[in-house]
Write a protein that holds these residues in place. Sequence first.
Motif, PDB file in Angstrom:
ATOM      1  N   PRO A   1       0.734  -1.264  -0.103  1.00  0.00           N
ATOM      2  CA  PRO A   1      -0.156  -0.103   0.060  1.00  0.00           C
ATOM      3  C   PRO A   1       0.773   1.312   0.047  1.00  0.00           C
ATOM      4  CG  PRO A   1      -0.104  -1.051   2.050  1.00  0.00           C
ATOM      5  CD  PRO A   1       0.768  -2.020   1.452  1.00  0.00           C
ATOM      6  N   ALA A   2       2.074   1.133   0.127  1.00  0.00           N
ATOM      7  CA  ALA A   2       3.031   2.322  -0.116  1.00  0.00           C
ATOM      8  C   ALA A   2       3.171   2.694  -1.725  1.00  0.00           C
ATOM      9  CB  ALA A   2       4.501   1.940   0.589  1.00  0.00           C
TER      10      ALA A   2
ATOM     11  N   GLU B   1       6.780   9.899   2.953  1.00  0.00           N
ATOM     12  CA  GLU B   1       6.171  11.154   2.263  1.00  0.00           C
ATOM     13  C   GLU B   1       6.188  12.393   3.330  1.00  0.00           C
ATOM     14  OE1 GLU B   1       5.422  10.931  -0.624  1.00  0.00           O
ATOM     15  OE2 GLU B   1       4.652   8.860  -1.411  1.00  0.00           O
TER      16      GLU B   1
ATOM     17  N   LEU C   1      -0.087 -11.792   8.962  1.00  0.00           N
ATOM     18  CA  LEU C   1       1.071 -10.995   9.379  1.00  0.00           C
ATOM     19  C   LEU C   1       0.802  -9.426   8.689  1.00  0.00           C
ATOM     20  CD1 LEU C   1       3.445 -10.905  11.431  1.00  0.00           C
ATOM     21  CD2 LEU C   1       4.915 -11.615   9.328  1.00  0.00           C
ATOM     22  N   LEU C   2       0.439  -9.523   7.600  1.00  0.00           N
ATOM     23  CA  LEU C   2       0.157  -8.293   6.686  1.00  0.00           C
ATOM     24  C   LEU C   2      -1.046  -7.549   6.693  1.00  0.00           C
ATOM     25  CD1 LEU C   2       2.144  -9.015   3.332  1.00  0.00           C
ATOM     26  CD2 LEU C   2       2.483  -7.138   4.961  1.00  0.00           C
TER      27      LEU C   2
ATOM     28  N   PRO D   1      -2.802  -6.094   8.976  1.00  0.00           N
ATOM     29  CA  PRO D   1      -2.850  -4.751   9.865  1.00  0.00           C
ATOM     30  C   PRO D   1      -2.433  -3.622   8.760  1.00  0.00           C
ATOM     31  CG  PRO D   1      -1.904  -5.992  11.467  1.00  0.00           C
ATOM     32  CD  PRO D   1      -1.894  -7.008  10.026  1.00  0.00           C
ATOM     33  N   VAL D   2      -1.241  -4.124   8.035  1.00  0.00           N
ATOM     34  CA  VAL D   2      -0.754  -3.059   6.959  1.00  0.00           C
ATOM     35  C   VAL D   2      -1.685  -2.790   5.809  1.00  0.00           C
ATOM     36  CG1 VAL D   2       1.213  -2.367   5.347  1.00  0.00           C
ATOM     37  CG2 VAL D   2       1.579  -3.977   7.350  1.00  0.00           C
ATOM     38  N   MET D   3      -2.438  -3.943   5.481  1.00  0.00           N
ATOM     39  CA  MET D   3      -3.370  -3.863   4.183  1.00  0.00           C
ATOM     40  C   MET D   3      -4.738  -2.899   5.015  1.00  0.00           C
ATOM     41  SD  MET D   3      -2.121  -5.221   1.900  1.00  0.00           S
ATOM     42  CE  MET D   3      -3.358  -5.644   0.661  1.00  0.00           C
TER      43      MET D   3
ATOM     44  N   ARG E   1      -4.769  -0.438   7.048  1.00  0.00           N
ATOM     45  CA  ARG E   1      -4.538   1.004   6.968  1.00  0.00           C
ATOM     46  C   ARG E   1      -4.802   1.607   5.703  1.00  0.00           C
ATOM     47  NH1 ARG E   1      -0.981  -0.832  10.698  1.00  0.00           N
ATOM     48  NH2 ARG E   1       0.757  -0.820   9.392  1.00  0.00           N
ATOM     49  N   GLY E   2      -4.749   0.633   4.577  1.00  0.00           N
ATOM     50  CA  GLY E   2      -4.857   1.207   3.004  1.00  0.00           C
ATOM     51  C   GLY E   2      -3.746   1.920   2.635  1.00  0.00           C
ATOM     52  N   PRO E   3      -4.173   2.448   1.436  1.00  0.00           N
ATOM     53  CA  PRO E   3      -2.820   3.198   0.622  1.00  0.00           C
ATOM     54  C   PRO E   3      -2.061   4.391   1.576  1.00  0.00           C
ATOM     55  CG  PRO E   3      -4.597   2.912  -0.830  1.00  0.00           C
ATOM     56  CD  PRO E   3      -5.322   2.557   0.746  1.00  0.00           C
ATOM     57  N   ILE E   4      -0.860   4.214   1.497  1.00  0.00           N
ATOM     58  CA  ILE E   4      -0.201   5.500   2.236  1.00  0.00           C
ATOM     59  C   ILE E   4       0.610   6.425   1.192  1.00  0.00           C
ATOM     60  CG2 ILE E   4      -0.203   4.257   4.248  1.00  0.00           C
ATOM     61  CD1 ILE E   4       2.984   3.855   3.887  1.00  0.00           C
ATOM     62  N   TRP E   5       0.625   6.002  -0.172  1.00  0.00           N
ATOM     63  CA  TRP E   5       1.533   6.890  -0.992  1.00  0.00           C
ATOM     64  C   TRP E   5       0.717   7.788  -1.554  1.00  0.00           C
ATOM     65  CZ3 TRP E   5      -0.750   7.188  -6.034  1.00  0.00           C
ATOM     66  CH2 TRP E   5      -1.866   6.349  -6.372  1.00  0.00           C
ATOM     67  N   ARG E   6       1.400   8.865  -1.868  1.00  0.00           N
ATOM     68  CA  ARG E   6       0.867  10.425  -2.200  1.00  0.00           C
ATOM     69  C   ARG E   6       0.550  10.604  -3.515  1.00  0.00           C
ATOM     70  NH1 ARG E   6       4.458  15.326  -0.699  1.00  0.00           N
ATOM     71  NH2 ARG E   6       3.084  16.992  -0.475  1.00  0.00           N
ATOM     72  N   GLU E   7      -0.784  10.936  -3.869  1.00  0.00           N
ATOM     73  CA  GLU E   7      -1.128  11.159  -5.414  1.00  0.00           C
ATOM     74  C   GLU E   7      -0.302  12.340  -5.830  1.00  0.00           C
ATOM     75  OE1 GLU E   7      -3.425   9.844  -7.300  1.00  0.00           O
ATOM     76  OE2 GLU E   7      -4.685   8.707  -6.030  1.00  0.00           O
ATOM     77  N   ALA E   8       0.087  12.339  -6.904  1.00  0.00           N
ATOM     78  CA  ALA E   8       0.908  13.387  -7.735  1.00  0.00           C
ATOM     79  C   ALA E   8       0.258  13.713  -9.029  1.00  0.00           C
ATOM     80  CB  ALA E   8       2.336  13.019  -7.869  1.00  0.00           C
ATOM     81  N   PRO E   9       0.165  14.825  -9.526  1.00  0.00           N
ATOM     82  CA  PRO E   9      -0.225  15.228 -10.516  1.00  0.00           C
ATOM     83  C   PRO E   9       0.626  14.486 -11.906  1.00  0.00           C
ATOM     84  CG  PRO E   9       0.667  17.087  -9.672  1.00  0.00           C
ATOM     85  CD  PRO E   9       0.751  16.026  -8.904  1.00  0.00           C
ATOM     86  N   GLU E  10       0.118  14.162 -13.004  1.00  0.00           N
ATOM     87  CA  GLU E  10       0.782  13.562 -13.944  1.00  0.00           C
ATOM     88  C   GLU E  10       1.558  14.670 -14.602  1.00  0.00           C
ATOM     89  OE1 GLU E  10       0.604  10.258 -15.795  1.00  0.00           O
ATOM     90  OE2 GLU E  10       0.065   9.817 -13.823  1.00  0.00           O
TER      91      GLU E  10
END
Lengths: 536, 144
Positions: A147-148, A339, B128-129, B131-133, B135-144
């Motif tokens: 999810p990163a 981030e 094991l994974l 809890p990570v899943m 919490r959902g995405p943690i990457w930051r959206e960026a404009p194209e």
Amino acid sequence: MTYRADVLVIGAGASGGVAARHLAEHGFDVVCLEQGDWPDRSAFPGTRPDWELAIRRDWAMSPNVRNRPEDYPVVHDDSDIEPLMYNAVGGSMIIYAGTWPRMLPSDFRVRTLDGVADDWPIAYQDLVPYYDAIDRQIGVSGLAGDPAYPPHDDYPLPPLPLGVAGRRVAEGHNRLGWHWWPEPNAILSAPYDGRRPCVQRGVCTSGCAEGAKASTDLTHWPKATAAGARLITGARVSRITLGPQGLATGAVWLDRAGVEHHQEADVVILAANAVGTARLLLLSADDRHCPDGLANSSGLVGRRLMMHPFSVVTGWWDDQVEGWQGHFGASITSYQFYETDPSRDFVRGAKWALSPVGGPLNHILPMRAGNEVWGADHHELMGRTFGRGASWAIFGEDLPEESNRVELDPDRADSHGIPAPRVSYRISDHSRRLMAFQEERAAESLTASGCQETAVASMIPYSGWHLMGTARMGENPANSVVNSRQQTHDVPNLYIADASVFVTSSGVNPTCTITALALRTADLLVQRRSEQKVPA
Amino acid sequence: MTVADANAEIDVSRLEELADVILPAAHGMPSASEVNSIAAYLDQVLDWRGDLRQPLARAVAALEPSLFTVDRLSSLHQDDEDAYVALTTAVAACYYLSPVVREQIGYPGQVAKTYDPYSYTEWVAEGLLDPVMERGPIWREAPE
């Protein structure tokens, strides 16, 4: 009669191998000049009991320490970080750790998102098909769904083992509510493409005798030469030649005996790393056309060198975890603090990778965290910590500064008498704040994972593996050296395939992105072949 | 007894005495001389690391064994860093090449291991994974 190739590639490492294979497989007549030799896997020291001695001299990552004839000295008296590299077919991939993270979408838009440095002229999405393709060529082991990252194709191989330490830290992060994920590695977890899998020996950074860790001497050059590419080793390029039309005509090179040759080509691709490529462009200065260096009308060749400040935080449990064993590489990674968070006193962040600590000599003559202890206390320390630790290796994003640069040294030269590069580099106050924050969090991570004690080795000088930025990409010739196809603005048949073109450094290991960019550059050359200007 | 080459002579008896101060018998571990580490492995270490010979000879010549204590190492480090590095590296390398020492610290060397590359499915199935899943995405959206 002089032989003229379609494409001359200078350097047979990560980017050179990828570009040469793609071009040769698409019908280009490719010649590559490499100053090193083919690596001899039987000579790699990792299976010998003295391997920890070897990595301090003959197998050091520093060319200045190794001092082989194929190495060139890198003057770094005025640098906070020592540049590290390896000169051979396969390049620095011979001694890299093999972790294989992609850059993230935000890495390409730091000006827009965070108001610092510059945006790239390409976006993450432009590279996705090349990331996917290169993962298959390399044979990456990993687990999709992190999810990163935005969703992308699954890796061709399952992830490498977590190991005892990886499992404990994963559980620690679950307790903290922090991100972790099995690290993608360019190391085979299962047989692939005629290569054998990793045996977890833990000596990746002194050469992988099994051939499980990807390097282009294994993954690309055999296919490139089978497709007709010609690779000349022991060939040190001294300058790129320029014709009357302002186009590159090839390169002058010296063989091992010092005899000078000229290789002609329609297109020249530099793939010599961000120090070597800048050096060659500066060496190719021509009083009439380019007195300040080839492709340097912007004045940026050699400037904006980025090297990733690197810290190591080690934790020790009170029982054995065989902390010398396992791929090196990394078992797990964390992007919890990658981030930008506006509540902090810095922007951007860092990636963490959990690695083994090493054998007894690495443990007590630390190149990473810890102090030397002698006398009776030495045995107490070894009994308390040896085999019981793991290290978070932390790469912080390094923002570009024009004062961090590569120049030609007026006094030092390589074994052929060609001027050596001189590196001037300072870790910024911004980077120091960023790294201090990450180090504190990493110690918390290891404590939450059950470690009894932790130690920080902050911003280690011997860590300049990631050389980036000395010929940046951009669409404006006034403030960049190459365009988004990595074609130099000034010389339309001269391309740069290595990490010199990075606009910003991101906070991740760069080889995955270097190879994806090299594949993209080669692919665009194939697609636009009919439009390519070449010398008459 | 000396080990000689064209550039430097190392007094091995003196080095053995120094090594016993650097790595004495303590905490259940043997001293350097109890496992005969210098006599057994110095040639081997210097074959691999010939660059250590001269600074090691300098260190051995500079340190009087009868007066040597561990505290003296820090002044050697200050006065002649190369000699300090050569002395500690050579003494430690010889010691940790000893099979007796390796066995006592539980170190078999960097050995090859086999594993099931698909065993990851077990810890994935075990959650094991999760809890990570969750919490959902943690990457930051960026404009194209």
